[in-house]
Design a protein around this motif. Structure first.
Motif, PDB file in Angstrom:
ATOM      1  N   LYS A  35       0.866  -1.189   0.000  1.00  0.00           N
ATOM      2  CA  LYS A  35       0.000   0.000   0.000  1.00  0.00           C
ATOM      3  C   LYS A  35       0.896   1.230   0.000  1.00  0.00           C
ATOM      4  O   LYS A  35       2.127   1.115   0.202  1.00  0.00           O
ATOM      5  N   PRO A  36       0.341   2.429  -0.217  1.00  0.00           N
ATOM      6  CA  PRO A  36       1.160   3.635  -0.133  1.00  0.00           C
ATOM      7  C   PRO A  36       1.872   3.743   1.211  1.00  0.00           C
ATOM      8  O   PRO A  36       1.250   3.592   2.265  1.00  0.00           O
ATOM      9  N   GLY A  37       3.176   3.956   1.170  1.00  0.00           N
ATOM     10  CA  GLY A  37       3.968   4.047   2.385  1.00  0.00           C
ATOM     11  C   GLY A  37       4.737   2.785   2.725  1.00  0.00           C
ATOM     12  O   GLY A  37       5.586   2.800   3.621  1.00  0.00           O
ATOM     13  N   SER A  38       4.469   1.691   2.020  1.00  0.00           N
ATOM     14  CA  SER A  38       5.169   0.431   2.302  1.00  0.00           C
ATOM     15  C   SER A  38       6.639   0.516   1.876  1.00  0.00           C
ATOM     16  O   SER A  38       6.989   1.212   0.922  1.00  0.00           O
ATOM     17  N   ILE A  39       7.493  -0.227   2.613  1.00  0.00           N
ATOM     18  CA  ILE A  39       8.911  -0.366   2.271  1.00  0.00           C
ATOM     19  C   ILE A  39       9.101  -1.763   1.697  1.00  0.00           C
ATOM     20  O   ILE A  39       8.745  -2.755   2.342  1.00  0.00           O
ATOM     21  N   VAL A  40       9.662  -1.848   0.480  1.00  0.00           N
ATOM     22  CA  VAL A  40       9.797  -3.130  -0.210  1.00  0.00           C
ATOM     23  C   VAL A  40      11.243  -3.343  -0.623  1.00  0.00           C
ATOM     24  O   VAL A  40      11.904  -2.409  -1.100  1.00  0.00           O
ATOM     25  N   CYS A  41      11.730  -4.586  -0.465  1.00  0.00           N
ATOM     26  CA  CYS A  41      13.036  -4.991  -0.973  1.00  0.00           C
ATOM     27  C   CYS A  41      12.828  -5.970  -2.127  1.00  0.00           C
ATOM     28  O   CYS A  41      11.992  -6.882  -2.033  1.00  0.00           O
ATOM     29  N   GLU A  42      13.601  -5.791  -3.201  1.00  0.00           N
ATOM     30  CA  GLU A  42      13.447  -6.628  -4.389  1.00  0.00           C
ATOM     31  C   GLU A  42      14.805  -7.079  -4.896  1.00  0.00           C
ATOM     32  O   GLU A  42      15.768  -6.329  -4.876  1.00  0.00           O
ATOM     33  N   SER A  43      14.873  -8.326  -5.370  1.00  0.00           N
ATOM     34  CA  SER A  43      16.059  -8.842  -6.038  1.00  0.00           C
ATOM     35  C   SER A  43      15.625  -9.975  -6.963  1.00  0.00           C
ATOM     36  O   SER A  43      14.886 -10.872  -6.555  1.00  0.00           O
ATOM     37  N   GLY A  44      16.056  -9.964  -8.279  1.00  0.00           N
ATOM     38  CA  GLY A  44      16.815  -8.909  -8.890  1.00  0.00           C
ATOM     39  C   GLY A  44      15.924  -7.942  -9.680  1.00  0.00           C
ATOM     40  O   GLY A  44      14.802  -8.242 -10.051  1.00  0.00           O
ATOM     41  N   THR A  45      16.538  -6.825 -10.013  1.00  0.00           N
ATOM     42  CA  THR A  45      15.823  -5.762 -10.706  1.00  0.00           C
ATOM     43  C   THR A  45      15.454  -6.155 -12.126  1.00  0.00           C
ATOM     44  O   THR A  45      14.338  -5.875 -12.589  1.00  0.00           O
ATOM     45  N   GLY A  46      16.378  -6.792 -12.835  1.00  0.00           N
ATOM     46  CA  GLY A  46      16.109  -7.251 -14.196  1.00  0.00           C
ATOM     47  C   GLY A  46      15.768  -6.112 -15.127  1.00  0.00           C
ATOM     48  O   GLY A  46      16.464  -5.095 -15.183  1.00  0.00           O
ATOM     49  N   SER A  47      14.662  -6.246 -15.859  1.00  0.00           N
ATOM     50  CA  SER A  47      14.233  -5.229 -16.817  1.00  0.00           C
ATOM     51  C   SER A  47      13.343  -4.168 -16.187  1.00  0.00           C
ATOM     52  O   SER A  47      12.932  -3.225 -16.870  1.00  0.00           O
TER      53      SER A  47
ATOM     54  N   ALA B 249       4.040   4.505  -3.667  1.00  0.00           N
ATOM     55  CA  ALA B 249       4.105   5.972  -3.727  1.00  0.00           C
ATOM     56  C   ALA B 249       2.908   6.582  -2.991  1.00  0.00           C
ATOM     57  O   ALA B 249       1.854   5.942  -2.868  1.00  0.00           O
ATOM     58  N   PRO B 250       3.030   7.784  -2.445  1.00  0.00           N
ATOM     59  CA  PRO B 250       4.159   8.717  -2.591  1.00  0.00           C
ATOM     60  C   PRO B 250       5.150   8.697  -1.432  1.00  0.00           C
ATOM     61  O   PRO B 250       6.159   9.400  -1.481  1.00  0.00           O
ATOM     62  N   THR B 251       4.876   7.924  -0.378  1.00  0.00           N
ATOM     63  CA  THR B 251       5.730   7.987   0.821  1.00  0.00           C
ATOM     64  C   THR B 251       6.512   6.698   1.068  1.00  0.00           C
ATOM     65  O   THR B 251       7.321   6.651   1.988  1.00  0.00           O
ATOM     66  N   GLY B 252       6.296   5.673   0.280  1.00  0.00           N
ATOM     67  CA  GLY B 252       7.023   4.420   0.451  1.00  0.00           C
ATOM     68  C   GLY B 252       8.349   4.433  -0.292  1.00  0.00           C
ATOM     69  O   GLY B 252       8.763   5.451  -0.864  1.00  0.00           O
ATOM     70  N   HIS B 253       9.030   3.283  -0.291  1.00  0.00           N
ATOM     71  CA  HIS B 253      10.331   3.210  -0.954  1.00  0.00           C
ATOM     72  C   HIS B 253      10.611   1.775  -1.381  1.00  0.00           C
ATOM     73  O   HIS B 253      10.212   0.812  -0.704  1.00  0.00           O
ATOM     74  N   LEU B 254      11.305   1.647  -2.525  1.00  0.00           N
ATOM     75  CA  LEU B 254      11.729   0.355  -3.041  1.00  0.00           C
ATOM     76  C   LEU B 254      13.247   0.278  -3.008  1.00  0.00           C
ATOM     77  O   LEU B 254      13.937   1.158  -3.538  1.00  0.00           O
ATOM     78  N   TYR B 255      13.772  -0.775  -2.364  1.00  0.00           N
ATOM     79  CA  TYR B 255      15.202  -1.077  -2.383  1.00  0.00           C
ATOM     80  C   TYR B 255      15.385  -2.285  -3.286  1.00  0.00           C
ATOM     81  O   TYR B 255      14.964  -3.401  -2.943  1.00  0.00           O
ATOM     82  N   THR B 256      15.976  -2.070  -4.448  1.00  0.00           N
ATOM     83  CA  THR B 256      16.118  -3.153  -5.415  1.00  0.00           C
ATOM     84  C   THR B 256      17.587  -3.465  -5.650  1.00  0.00           C
ATOM     85  O   THR B 256      18.420  -2.558  -5.784  1.00  0.00           O
ATOM     86  N   VAL B 257      17.912  -4.747  -5.675  1.00  0.00           N
ATOM     87  CA  VAL B 257      19.293  -5.210  -5.796  1.00  0.00           C
ATOM     88  C   VAL B 257      19.452  -5.969  -7.106  1.00  0.00           C
ATOM     89  O   VAL B 257      18.651  -6.852  -7.416  1.00  0.00           O
ATOM     90  N   GLU B 258      20.482  -5.611  -7.875  1.00  0.00           N
ATOM     91  CA  GLU B 258      20.764  -6.269  -9.150  1.00  0.00           C
ATOM     92  C   GLU B 258      22.227  -6.706  -9.181  1.00  0.00           C
ATOM     93  O   GLU B 258      23.133  -5.895  -8.958  1.00  0.00           O
ATOM     94  N   PHE B 259      22.458  -7.994  -9.472  1.00  0.00           N
ATOM     95  CA  PHE B 259      23.813  -8.555  -9.489  1.00  0.00           C
ATOM     96  C   PHE B 259      24.625  -8.037 -10.671  1.00  0.00           C
ATOM     97  O   PHE B 259      25.820  -7.779 -10.564  1.00  0.00           O
ATOM     98  N   HIS B 260      23.960  -7.855 -11.834  1.00  0.00           N
ATOM     99  CA  HIS B 260      24.650  -7.471 -13.064  1.00  0.00           C
ATOM    100  C   HIS B 260      24.834  -5.949 -13.101  1.00  0.00           C
ATOM    101  O   HIS B 260      23.865  -5.197 -13.027  1.00  0.00           O
TER     102      HIS B 260
END
Length: 306
Positions: free
Chosen positions: A102-114, A126-137
């Motif tokens: 939902k708006p304001g959620s903090i999410v971690c993602e791996s991998g980012t890909g396309s 959005a508008p107050t949450g954040h995505l932390y995405t990790v990509e190996f390449h």
């Protein structure tokens, strides 16, 4: 222009979707002095796009026309440049709901890909949450940063180039949800647990092979996750069309019609049940599945941090 905020007017530097038809569209970066070739002719960005409203009908040099659409995560999923295999709307919709985002959620993602899922996650938090995405390449990570910046969402996402199985997500005890789309997700379950908030956080792992799912589920149990379940989403599309079926000859109905003086040549009897019986077929609307359908994409495994 931003993927999460609608802009009324096309501006220099925007990413727009050129819509030629439901089965034909593509993204274009609007730049002053640039032209785009289509099967209907040339689109001149300076005169045909910049300053026009999104949704406008643009006439090309050969007389054909296209629509210029404002980008959305759904349209981007259909048109993005593929650097890897991507997730499509069917799986994405289930992921965002089952992770309780939902708006304001903090999410971690791996991998980012396309970046197909990334754009949908950003729009959801959005508008107050954040995505932390990790990509190996490294090159894919740099391209993802560039796209997020061009799409006006870079303030809502942090892209990290590292191995999530060794180094984790770079955050601890803040995430509401974690998503894994990597070859060996069981090696990242410990890091996912560390990134999730103290209790109640959700995790999802996408894997194409059932052997990956088995090892991931064992790792989730080992790290104390509960409510572990796996599902597979298959989309089956139906066409509604008129079909004709032959009416079985039951004998008695024909005899009854002949005994009552039914005249099939009389225009007033056309379209009546007797006329259909005389012709031997009846037409009606029916939902018919396509001959081909999208098959297996992957298994989605969900769990909750205890």
């Amino acid at each position: 222009m931003s993927f999460i905020e609608y802009g009324d007017t096309i501006k220099d530097g925007d990413t727009a979707i050129v819509f030629l038809g439901h089965e034909s569209m593509f993204p274009v970066k609007v730049q002053h002095g640039t032209v785009t070739q289509t099967k209907y002719g040339v689109i001149r960005h300076s005169t045909d796009l910049i300053g026009k409203k999104y949704g406008s009908k643009v006439t090309c040099s050969k007389g054909g026309w296209v629509f210029i659409l404002h980008p959305t995560p759904e349209l981007w999923t259909m048109n993005l440049p593929h650097r890897t295999q991507i997730l499509y709307s069917t799986d994405i919709s289930v992921i965002t709901m089952m992770l309780e985002l939902k708006p304001g959620s903090i999410v971690c993602e791996s991998g980012t890909g396309s970046g197909s899922l990334s754009h949908a996650l950003i729009r959801t938090v959005a508008p107050t949450g954040h995505l932390y995405t990790v990509e190996f390449h490294q090159q894919r990570a740099e391209k993802a940063r560039e796209e997020f910046r061009e799409h006006g969402v870079d303030h809502l996402v942090t892209v990290t180039n590292q191995d999530v199985c060794r180094n984790g997500f770079g955050v601890s005890n803040i995430a509401d949800a974690v998503f894994l789309d990597i070859p060996s997700p069981w090696e990242a379950i410990g890091h996912a647990k560390s990134a999730l908030k103290a209790e109640g956080g959700r995790i999802c792992s996408f894997s194409p092979c059932i052997e990956q799912v088995q090892r991931t589920c064992l790792a989730m149990e080992e790290y104390g996750f509960t409510e572990i379940n796996t599902l597979e989403i298959l989309l089956r599309v139906y066409n509604v069309r008129t079909i004709s079926l032959q009416i079985p000859d039951l004998g008695k109905a024909a005899e009854d019609n002949s005994g009552t003086g039914f005249d099939s040549s009389n225009p007033s009897n056309q379209g009546s049940p007797g006329a259909n019986l005389q012709q031997g077929t009846v037409q009606f609307k029916s939902g018919v599945p396509l001959r081909e359908m999208v098959g297996h994409t992957g298994y989605l495994t969900f769990a909750t941090k205890s």
